[in-house]
Write a protein that holds these residues in place. Structure first.
Motif: not given
Ligand SMILES: Cc1cc2nc3c(=O)[nH]c(=O)nc-3n(C[C@H](O)[C@H](O)[C@H](O)COP(=O)(O)OP(=O)(O)OC[C@H]3O[C@@H](n4cnc5c(N)ncnc54)[C@H](O)[C@@H]3O)c2cc1C
Length: 376
Positions: A4-6, A9-14
């Motif tokens: 999801s991070w790769r 997300r948009w380019d400038s995001l931190r």
């Molecule tokens: C725009 C944005 C900005 C954010 N900024 C922050 C921040 O500044 N700080 C912070 O702590 N959190 C931030 N978050 C929240 C962030 O999503 C979580 O912190 C973190 O990424 C959650 O991790 P996760 O592993 O639960 O989910 P995710 O990072 O969403 O990872 C889930 C993974 O599961 C995979 N997946 C889904 N379905 C399937 C499938 N059927 N088969 C195989 N793989 C699958 C996805 O591809 C993904 O790789 C942000 C979220 C967004 C959307």
């Protein structure tokens, strides 16, 4: 890994969470700028480092196509074969798809439509006006970036969470952490359904640690309008009452700052910080427009910053409610042996943040271990 991070997300995001807070079990930030905010490359590197440290048998590039009940457990079908097990932890994320309202169908074809998953930088937008719908973290960040590219920007704002970046000399998220707000448990929250739907805070991670609230956007020249209520005959209709929406967000922010001040006093740490401060109220526009004609050429693109939702299209176990959310109690899903992590306020207010996973995982995996210890 770190898909999801790769890719989403948009380019400038931190990150909007500071570096010191980007910690996973056994991995923490060790660079020179603990108060800074990671770029997407740095987040990816953190997660890769965690994969090495955890020594989990990670299989990358494998898509789960279905999870179904089988023989007292689950059968997981993937793009690389099947896996059977008594338990499954769903950690597929809360933000798999941009959540775009059905009324988006009313945007005329002459106007470009983007979600945050499509958006990379302002250069990909047509010249001319942009309507950004949604005033939470994504919406305020994209509105500011697009406005700075020279385009006229209209931002449609509904209910939102206003926060200053820095309060009494410390990052506002430091206060959330120290005062225990972020550790508040799901079974202590008054209205859990509401807490789980709370929009993300208006925050941005920049080198300057600057606040990005609606006053900042208005000063940049962003036009503020109310919540997008309908699109009728290619006219975007916005709710009125911005003044009330703004006062409510200001009120809630001030209540939170009161909580921080109270904690500083009761913990005996008050003298460590700058004096308490209160920020200027959000200024409503003199007369917010109630409609914009999307056929007039004024708006050339609409960006839907209206949130994200999970995708359980692959889950063949009947545990998803009619709103598309998993039925679970603190990550214990409504089907024996099935668990979830990383969902809003799963066990604590911090559950969807990177640093929130550790405490939740310990408890959820504790439950899972107990389940495995019982005879089949
Ligand atoms: C725009 C944005 C900005 C954010 N900024 C922050 C921040 O500044 N700080 C912070 O702590 N959190 C931030 N978050 C929240 C962030 O999503 C979580 O912190 C973190 O990424 C959650 O991790 P996760 O592993 O639960 O989910 P995710 O990072 O969403 O990872 C889930 C993974 O599961 C995979 N997946 C889904 N379905 C399937 C499938 N059927 N088969 C195989 N793989 C699958 C996805 O591809 C993904 O790789 C942000 C979220 C967004 C959307």
């Amino acid at each position: 890994m770190a898909n999801s991070w790769r890719r989403e997300r948009w380019d400038s995001l931190r990150l909007l969470t500071p570096n010191w807070q980007s910690r996973l079990p056994g991995v923490r930030y060790e660079g020179a700028d603990p108060d800074g905010y990671m770029t997407m490359g740095e987040v990816t590197e953190l997660i890769e480092r965690f994969a090495k440290v955890s020594r989990a048998p990670v299989r990358t590039g494998v898509n789960v196509t279905s999870v179904s009940r089988a023989d007292g457990g689950y059968l997981v079908a993937t793009s690389d074969g099947e896996i059977a097990g008594r338990t499954v932890v769903i950690a597929s994320g809360a933000c798999n798809r941009p959540s775009v309202p059905a009324l988006s169908a009313g945007v005329p074809a002459s106007v470009a439509r983007l979600t945050p998953f499509d958006y990379r930088d302002p250069g990909q937008l047509p010249d001319g006006g942009v309507l950004v719908v949604g005033g939470s973290a994504t919406g305020v960040q994209l509105a500011a970036e697009i406005r700075r590219s020279g385009r006229p920007v209209t931002l449609s704002v509904g209910e939102h969470v206003r926060l200053p970046r820095v309060y009494r000399g410390r990052d506002v998220l430091w206060w959330m952490d120290a005062s225990g707000v972020w550790d508040q448990r799901y079974d202590e929250v008054d209205d859990l359904t509401r807490a789980r739907r709370l929009p993300s805070p208006q925050l941005v991670g920049t080198l300057e640690r600057s606040t990005l609230d609606l006053n900042t956007l208005a000063a940049l020249g962003v036009e503020l309008v109310g919540r997008l209520a309908a699109i009728r005959d290619a006219r975007a209709l916005f709710s009125g009452g911005l003044r009330n929406v703004f006062s409510l967000a200001d009120l809630k922010m001030n209540r939170l700052l009161d909580t921080f001040d109270e904690w500083a006093l009761t913990s005996g740490r008050d003298a460590e910080f700058d004096a308490p401060e209160r920020f200027a109220p959000t200024v409503p526009p003199d007369s917010a427009r109630l409609q914009v004609d999307l056929r007039s050429g004024e708006i050339r693109a609409v960006v839907w910053a209206t949130g994200f939702r999970p995708d359980y299209g692959w889950l063949d176990v009947p545990v998803v409610d009619d709103k598309g959310h998993l039925r679970h109690d603190g990550g214990v899903v409504d089907s024996p042996g099935l668990y979830a992590l990383g969902l809003p306020v799963l066990r604590r207010r911090k559950s969807t943040f990177i640093h929130g996973i550790e405490d939740d995982a310990r408890e959820v995996i504790g439950h899972l271990a107990g389940y495995l210890a019982t005879p089949e």
